[in-house]
Design a protein around this motif. Structure first.
Motif, PDB file in Angstrom:
ATOM      1  N   UNK A 185      42.509  22.584  21.420  1.00  0.00           N
ATOM      2  CA  UNK A 185      42.807  23.743  20.582  1.00  0.00           C
ATOM      3  C   UNK A 185      43.328  23.324  19.211  1.00  0.00           C
ATOM      4  N   UNK A 186      43.906  22.138  19.109  1.00  0.00           N
ATOM      5  CA  UNK A 186      44.469  21.645  17.847  1.00  0.00           C
ATOM      6  C   UNK A 186      43.537  20.663  17.144  1.00  0.00           C
ATOM      7  N   UNK A 216      48.390  22.597   6.889  1.00  0.00           N
ATOM      8  CA  UNK A 216      48.135  22.599   8.333  1.00  0.00           C
ATOM      9  C   UNK A 216      47.638  21.266   8.878  1.00  0.00           C
ATOM     10  N   UNK A 217      47.270  20.331   8.011  1.00  0.00           N
ATOM     11  CA  UNK A 217      46.728  19.043   8.464  1.00  0.00           C
ATOM     12  C   UNK A 217      47.843  18.197   9.089  1.00  0.00           C
ATOM     13  N   UNK A 298      40.118  15.303  13.859  1.00  0.00           N
ATOM     14  CA  UNK A 298      41.175  15.729  12.933  1.00  0.00           C
ATOM     15  C   UNK A 298      42.096  16.693  13.672  1.00  0.00           C
ATOM     16  N   UNK A 299      43.391  16.412  13.621  1.00  0.00           N
ATOM     17  CA  UNK A 299      44.387  17.208  14.332  1.00  0.00           C
ATOM     18  C   UNK A 299      45.127  18.113  13.347  1.00  0.00           C
ATOM     19  N   UNK A 300      45.388  19.349  13.789  1.00  0.00           N
ATOM     20  CA  UNK A 300      46.072  20.333  12.962  1.00  0.00           C
ATOM     21  C   UNK A 300      47.386  20.748  13.620  1.00  0.00           C
ATOM     22  N   UNK A 305      44.806  27.174  12.724  1.00  0.00           N
ATOM     23  CA  UNK A 305      44.315  26.349  11.625  1.00  0.00           C
ATOM     24  C   UNK A 305      43.109  25.521  12.059  1.00  0.00           C
ATOM     25  N   UNK A 306      43.154  24.976  13.265  1.00  0.00           N
ATOM     26  CA  UNK A 306      42.005  24.220  13.780  1.00  0.00           C
ATOM     27  C   UNK A 306      40.799  25.133  13.980  1.00  0.00           C
TER      28      UNK A 306
END
Length: 747
Positions: A185-186, A216-217, A298-300, A305-306
């Protein structure tokens, strides 16, 4: 084919099923076969009571256990996909039970007495054509009964389909919220990262997402070409063993194999500032950069945001910076992710062409099976066949049993080939690859097992059918309307053979038995386990949907197919629930996405049934029945469109409202920081860096280096236990003469 040939086929398959079911109830009690029939929840077995007589007596206890298990238990053990599979069987059983009541007691007598012909005195010698709609005379006033039955079946199917769709949609939403800390989810998967001569892929990702997603990154993880990096990691181990001093061996060895590939700093940073060591480190990092591929995880900081990043277009060039929702860590299919994004469309076109070629190739066994069904007509064309086939029981075997067996045997080639095609399409997840193979096999079966069988049967009836069809493609509905009732006898035997016998084969697990026999007999290894096997949705779900299509299509045309289907779905309910409980493990799942295929194929089956019935009514010169069928087709298509608008979007993407609510709850409770730590370390590309479901669990140092194992009560109870594996649930229950106990998963 006459009725006696059909009864012969049913009798042979019934005997096979009874023998297999009885053998299974005996085999599952044997200590040496526990790894085969209880591999899903087996860590070790302790013999609770020993009764040699009871162990070799068949018993229906497994049926009782499958019946008593609730849907909640099925979901906790097999996941939502397993429950969707079971609900598909329940849906089919309910629909065809309603269809059987109408068709067997109302439609079948009308078909049998449809024409004023003298029936044979011996009922078993009756031709099966007398039980189909072909036996109804043209212009019959009773065809309105067939139309009314068509309405009842369609309404029952749509109502039940709507109820199931609504319930499974609610379960899908519950599945999303129940996995609140799911790392996927992230996380998003970024491909098509542009190459830059001045900076690495990792620097490009950092620069891009800190520029456009700064609030959000969270972080990212670059992906590598698996084979090259695995070799590089091995080489780095050898280099490190040469450079490091003996005094630092104990301190650094535990972090040796990570090498910075999973978002963790390189072990070389822990070494002393020796110039030679630092030179080795820089050389390794340089080689590592060369093995980077243009893809990254890439993790948020938040789920929403993801979600936004995965759905949006990131660049003016759609082939660069492409984003997709990341699969779950256990579901990642790492070897496909590093394929350049620009090559994917070429691969997909090539695999579609290969699939079409394979379908054309499969027409050869299809024609062979239909040649066996229409043996009498082939004997008139080829008189040389009359000599060897004079005896009646040989004719019954060849026409009533052998055709469906030949087709089933050839069908075993389809799943592995379609799985290979789906792999070459470069699906990023294991569940996506299996779902893609499921769709391919479904399309293959609809065309080759249904349409090709029907058309080839009509070709054998009249050798000029293909030429006539090529002259006027508008005759396709008429061709199907005349050919489908004529091929009803083959499809009835196909349901009996492909349905009943494959259930018996599924229950017996011949592959597991062979594996167990080879290891114990020839390799003298009594501790080997068959291993965790995932449920084969790509083979079993298309078979169920195909038989459902046959049931809908032939319900009013040849009602004798319905009793065979009722028996099949009744047996399938118990067999597959038992297999989900005991045999198959769940390492990954789609979260109920298979239901979209179930819905689409069911709607297609209903519309096909109605179109064929419309054409048949027209050929029978029944204006009332044919005109009354047109509104039914329109209503079915409108119902399908409503379901697509109401339920489909929930299966295609996670609702933003649900994701935002989960983000707020975690932020208010203070769990978000802990979740971020888990997310950044959840994905590991290479074996040996993390544990996955099904991987062996290392010894627990808290128990003096020993793995908890079997605690025998006597010498007769001793059975060496296989190493436990990580599973998604824990259970403890009793089976017959054994007690199954699960070991706890280490923290």
């Amino acid at each position: 084919m006459n009725l006696s040939a059909l009864l012969f086929s049913a009798g042979v398959n019934t005997v096979v099923c009874v023998v297999c079911f009885s053998l299974y109830s005996v085999f599952r009690k044997q200590p040496s076969l526990v790894d085969v029939y209880f591999s899903q929840n087996l860590s070790h077995v302790r013999l609770k009571r020993y009764d040699p007589f009871c162990r070799f007596v068949p018993s229906p206890s497994w049926i009782v256990k499958a019946w008593e298990t609730s849907d909640e238990e099925i979901t906790s053990i097999g996941g939502l996909d397993a429950l969707v599979f079971v609900r598909t069987i329940v849906f089919s059983l309910r629909v065809f039970s309603i269809a059987s009541i109408m068709c067997i007691f109302v439609v079948l007598p009308l078909n049998y007495f449809g024409q004023e012909v003298e029936h044979t005195q011996f009922f078993r010698a009756e031709s099966l054509d007398h039980f189909t709609i072909d036996n109804v005379k043209e212009g019959s006033e009773w065809l309105w009964v067939h139309c009314l039955t068509l309405y009842i079946i369609t309404c029952a199917a749509c109502i039940l389909l709507y109820v199931e769709f609504k319930n499974i949609t609610a379960m899908r939403l519950g599945y999303i919220t129940s996995c609140a800390s799911n790392p996927s989810y992230f996380t998003i998967l970024v491909r098509g990262i542009p190459r830059s001569p001045e900076e690495s892929y990792s620097d490009s990702v950092t620069k891009f997402f800190t520029n456009y997603y700064a609030p959000s990154y969270l972080s990212h993880q670059i992906l590598y070409r698996a084979g090259s990096v695995q070799k590089l990691a091995t080489d780095s181990e050898k280099m490190y063993m040469i450079l490091k001093s003996s005094s630092m061996k104990q301190h650094c060895e535990s972090r040796l194999f990570r090498c910075g590939l999973c978002g963790i700093s390189s072990p070389f940073t822990m070494l002393s500032p020796d110039p030679e060591i630092q030179k080795g480190k820089s050389g390794f990092d340089s080689e590592l950069r060369k093995k980077e591929c243009g893809a990254a995880l890439v993790f948020f900081k938040t789920r929403y945001a993801a979600f936004v990043a995965s759905q949006g277009l990131q660049s003016a060039n759609p082939m660069l910076w492409t984003t997709d929702p990341a699969p779950e860590p256990e579901d990642m299919y790492w070897s496909n992710i590093c394929v350049p994004y620009q090559h994917l469309w070429i691969r997909k076109i090539a695999m579609h062409v290969a699939s079409v070629c394979f379908v054309i190739f499969f027409l050869v066994p299809v024609s062979l099976t239909q040649g066996l069904v229409h043996l009498g007509k082939l004997q008139k064309t080829f008189p040389s066949l009359r000599g060897p086939l004079r005896r009646r029981y040989i004719v019954q075997l060849v026409t009533g049993y052998l055709p469906s067996v030949v087709l089933v045997l050839f069908s075993y080639l389809v799943p592995p080939i379609m799985m290979f095609f789906s792999t070459m399409e470069c699906s990023i997840s294991r569940s996506g690859r299996k779902k893609s193979a499921c769709y391919k096999i479904m399309y293959f079966m609809i065309w080759n097992v249904f349409f090709a069988q029907t058309i080839s049967g009509s070709v054998i009836d009249g050798w000029g059918a293909i030429g006539h069809l090529s002259e006027n493609l508008k005759d396709m509905p008429t061709l199907l309307a005349t050919a489908i009732p004529a091929t009803a006898t083959f499809f009835i035997t196909y349901v009996i053979t492909s349905g009943w016998v494959t259930l018996a084969t599924e229950l017996m697990q011949p592959a597991g038995l062979l594996y167990n026999f080879v290891y114990r007999t020839f390799l003298k290894n009594k501790d080997s386990s068959y291993g965790n096997v995932n449920f084969p949705y790509h083979t079993e779900l298309p078979r169920i949907l195909l038989l459902g299509l046959l049931g809908f299509t032939f319900s009013i045309l040849a009602p004798l197919i319905l009793p065979a289907l009722i028996i099949y779905f009744g047996l399938a309910y118990f067999v597959y629930r038992n297999q989900i409980l005991n045999v198959y493990s769940t390492q990954y799942q789609t979260g109920g996405l298979y239901w979209l295929l179930v819905h689409n194929v069911t709607i297609f089956s209903l519309v096909l049934m109605q179109l064929i019935a419309l054409t048949v009514f027209g050929l029978k010169e029944s204006t009332v029945a044919s005109s009354s069928t047109v509104p039914l087709i329109i209503c079915t298509l409108l119902f399908n469109q409503y379901c697509r608008q109401r339920f489909h979007p929930v299966f295609l993407s996670n609702p933003a409202q649900v994701l935002v609510d989960m983000d707020r709850q975690d932020e208010e409770s203070g769990k978000m920081k802990e979740i971020h730590q888990k997310v950044t370390s959840a994905y590991c590309q290479f074996n040996g860096t993390s544990f996955k479901l099904g991987d062996p669990v290392p010894p627990n140092p808290n128990v003096d280096g020993e793995i908890p194992g079997l605690q025998p009560t006597s010498e007769d109870d001793i059975k060496p236990a296989p190493r436990p594996t990580l599973r998604s649930h824990h259970t403890s229950f009793e089976i017959e003469d054994f007690e199954i106990e699960e070991l706890h998963k280490p923290k």
